[in-house]
Design a protein around this motif. Structure first.
Motif, mmCIF file in Angstrom:
data_model
loop_
_atom_site.group_PDB
_atom_site.id
_atom_site.type_symbol
_atom_site.label_atom_id
_atom_site.label_comp_id
_atom_site.label_asym_id
_atom_site.label_seq_id
_atom_site.Cartn_x
_atom_site.Cartn_y
_atom_site.Cartn_z
ATOM 1 N N PHE A 92 35.204 116.531 4.104
ATOM 2 C CA PHE A 92 34.195 115.838 3.323
ATOM 3 C C PHE A 92 32.833 116.460 3.609
ATOM 4 C CE2 PHE A 92 37.610 112.788 3.930
ATOM 5 C CZ PHE A 92 37.863 112.433 2.620
ATOM 6 N N VAL A 93 32.695 117.724 3.283
ATOM 7 C CA VAL A 93 31.476 118.463 3.579
ATOM 8 C C VAL A 93 30.292 117.889 2.801
ATOM 9 C CG1 VAL A 93 30.397 120.734 3.558
ATOM 10 C CG2 VAL A 93 32.831 120.511 4.073
ATOM 11 N N ASN A 94 30.511 117.433 1.579
ATOM 12 C CA ASN A 94 29.429 116.875 0.776
ATOM 13 C C ASN A 94 29.220 115.387 1.032
ATOM 14 O OD1 ASN A 94 28.852 119.290 -0.430
ATOM 15 N ND2 ASN A 94 30.329 118.990 -2.060
ATOM 16 N N MET A 95 29.678 114.892 2.131
ATOM 17 C CA MET A 95 29.528 113.502 2.531
ATOM 18 C C MET A 95 30.187 112.531 1.556
ATOM 19 S SD MET A 95 28.076 113.359 5.503
ATOM 20 C CE MET A 95 27.524 111.672 5.650
ATOM 21 N N VAL A 96 31.227 112.936 0.869
ATOM 22 C CA VAL A 96 32.000 112.000 0.070
ATOM 23 C C VAL A 96 32.795 111.169 1.059
ATOM 24 C CG1 VAL A 96 33.823 111.761 -1.645
ATOM 25 C CG2 VAL A 96 32.113 113.561 -1.883
ATOM 26 N N LEU A 97 32.637 109.865 0.968
ATOM 27 C CA LEU A 97 33.204 108.996 1.989
ATOM 28 C C LEU A 97 34.693 108.734 1.792
ATOM 29 C CD1 LEU A 97 30.244 106.529 2.192
ATOM 30 C CD2 LEU A 97 31.040 108.010 4.030
ATOM 31 N N PRO A 98 35.429 108.681 2.889
ATOM 32 C CA PRO A 98 36.848 108.329 2.819
ATOM 33 C C PRO A 98 37.002 106.825 2.618
ATOM 34 C CG PRO A 98 36.215 108.658 5.090
ATOM 35 C CD PRO A 98 35.006 108.998 4.258
ATOM 36 N N GLU A 99 38.229 106.357 2.524
ATOM 37 C CA GLU A 99 38.481 104.925 2.378
ATOM 38 C C GLU A 99 37.943 104.174 3.592
ATOM 39 O OE1 GLU A 99 42.353 103.563 1.444
ATOM 40 O OE2 GLU A 99 42.586 104.930 -0.240
ATOM 41 N N PRO A 100 37.422 102.978 3.364
ATOM 42 C CA PRO A 100 36.916 102.182 4.482
ATOM 43 C C PRO A 100 38.053 101.614 5.325
ATOM 44 C CG PRO A 100 36.691 100.972 2.428
ATOM 45 C CD PRO A 100 37.183 102.346 2.081
ATOM 46 N N PRO A 101 37.750 101.182 6.553
ATOM 47 C CA PRO A 101 38.778 100.556 7.387
ATOM 48 C C PRO A 101 39.227 99.217 6.790
ATOM 49 C CG PRO A 101 36.627 100.435 8.459
ATOM 50 C CD PRO A 101 36.469 101.272 7.234
ATOM 51 N N ALA A 102 40.282 98.664 7.333
ATOM 52 C CA ALA A 102 40.921 97.467 6.770
ATOM 53 C C ALA A 102 39.956 96.309 6.555
ATOM 54 C CB ALA A 102 42.072 97.030 7.672
ATOM 55 N N GLU A 103 39.054 96.065 7.493
ATOM 56 C CA GLU A 103 38.157 94.908 7.361
ATOM 57 C C GLU A 103 37.109 95.097 6.260
ATOM 58 O OE1 GLU A 103 36.447 97.379 10.738
ATOM 59 O OE2 GLU A 103 38.432 96.683 10.160
ATOM 60 N N LEU A 104 37.003 96.315 5.728
ATOM 61 C CA LEU A 104 36.047 96.596 4.659
ATOM 62 C C LEU A 104 36.737 96.981 3.342
ATOM 63 C CD1 LEU A 104 33.373 98.655 6.639
ATOM 64 C CD2 LEU A 104 33.365 96.215 6.092
ATOM 65 N N GLY A 141 27.008 102.812 -3.880
ATOM 66 C CA GLY A 141 27.026 102.869 -2.420
ATOM 67 C C GLY A 141 26.129 101.823 -1.797
ATOM 68 N N TYR A 142 24.976 101.591 -2.409
ATOM 69 C CA TYR A 142 24.034 100.583 -1.917
ATOM 70 C C TYR A 142 24.659 99.191 -1.981
ATOM 71 C CZ TYR A 142 19.623 98.070 -1.368
ATOM 72 O OH TYR A 142 18.627 97.236 -0.918
ATOM 73 N N HIS A 143 25.333 98.901 -3.086
ATOM 74 C CA HIS A 143 26.011 97.611 -3.219
ATOM 75 C C HIS A 143 27.126 97.482 -2.180
ATOM 76 C CE1 HIS A 143 27.195 93.921 -5.162
ATOM 77 N NE2 HIS A 143 28.442 94.372 -5.275
ATOM 78 N N ALA A 144 27.872 98.546 -1.980
ATOM 79 C CA ALA A 144 28.941 98.530 -0.976
ATOM 80 C C ALA A 144 28.374 98.257 0.417
ATOM 81 C CB ALA A 144 29.701 99.856 -0.989
ATOM 82 N N ASP A 180 24.905 108.439 4.463
ATOM 83 C CA ASP A 180 25.179 109.054 3.163
ATOM 84 C C ASP A 180 24.177 108.590 2.117
ATOM 85 O OD1 ASP A 180 26.889 110.566 1.277
ATOM 86 O OD2 ASP A 180 27.272 108.570 0.461
ATOM 87 N N LEU A 181 23.844 107.305 2.130
ATOM 88 C CA LEU A 181 22.859 106.776 1.180
ATOM 89 C C LEU A 181 21.491 107.408 1.383
ATOM 90 C CD1 LEU A 181 23.811 102.998 1.074
ATOM 91 C CD2 LEU A 181 24.049 104.665 -0.771
ATOM 92 N N GLU A 182 21.095 107.603 2.636
ATOM 93 C CA GLU A 182 19.808 108.251 2.913
ATOM 94 C C GLU A 182 19.791 109.689 2.393
ATOM 95 O OE1 GLU A 182 16.810 107.181 4.129
ATOM 96 O OE2 GLU A 182 17.723 105.227 3.822
ATOM 97 N N THR A 183 20.899 110.385 2.584
ATOM 98 C CA THR A 183 21.004 111.758 2.091
ATOM 99 C C THR A 183 20.923 111.787 0.566
ATOM 100 O OG1 THR A 183 22.372 112.385 3.985
ATOM 101 C CG2 THR A 183 22.464 113.820 2.056
ATOM 102 N N LEU A 184 21.685 110.914 -0.066
ATOM 103 C CA LEU A 184 21.701 110.857 -1.527
ATOM 104 C C LEU A 184 20.339 110.433 -2.070
ATOM 105 C CD1 LEU A 184 23.412 111.259 -4.009
ATOM 106 C CD2 LEU A 184 24.283 108.936 -3.732
#
Length: 103
Positions: free
Chosen positions: A21-33, A58-61, A87-91
């Protein structure tokens, strides 16, 4: 606490790079999220074509994730939220001159 956050962010960047994920595309969140997964998926899909909408998703998430992480006290959830915020700060830096961001 600041050192822990910096280490978590460094861990996040290394983990995302190792996973491809070089471009900071986020993977799936952990179970609690898992409830934020649709917004993360949409943000990832829109990142190249509609970066402002990707930022809004992303901000809403992040807003949905914060109380969940605060309640669960899960280290995985905290790391994921820190990665999301980073990631949000970068974007945000990439789209700061977009007309939709001026209002």
């Amino acid at each position: 606490y600041v050192v822990v956050m910096e280490l978590s962010l460094a861990f996040c960047k290394v983990a995302l790079f190792v996973q491809g994920f070089v471009n900071m595309v986020l993977p799936e969140p952990p179970a609690e999220l898992k409830s934020i997964l649709p917004f993360i998926q949409r943000a990832n899909e829109l990142r190249d074509r509609e970066p402002v909408m990707a930022y809004q998703c992303g901000y809403h998430a992040a807003n949905l994730a914060y109380p969940l992480v605060n309640e669960s006290k899960s280290p995985e959830g905290e790391r994921y939220l820190l990665c999301l915020l980073d990631d949000l700060e970068t974007l945000k830096g990439q789209i700061k001159d977009h007309p939709a961001m001026s209002s």
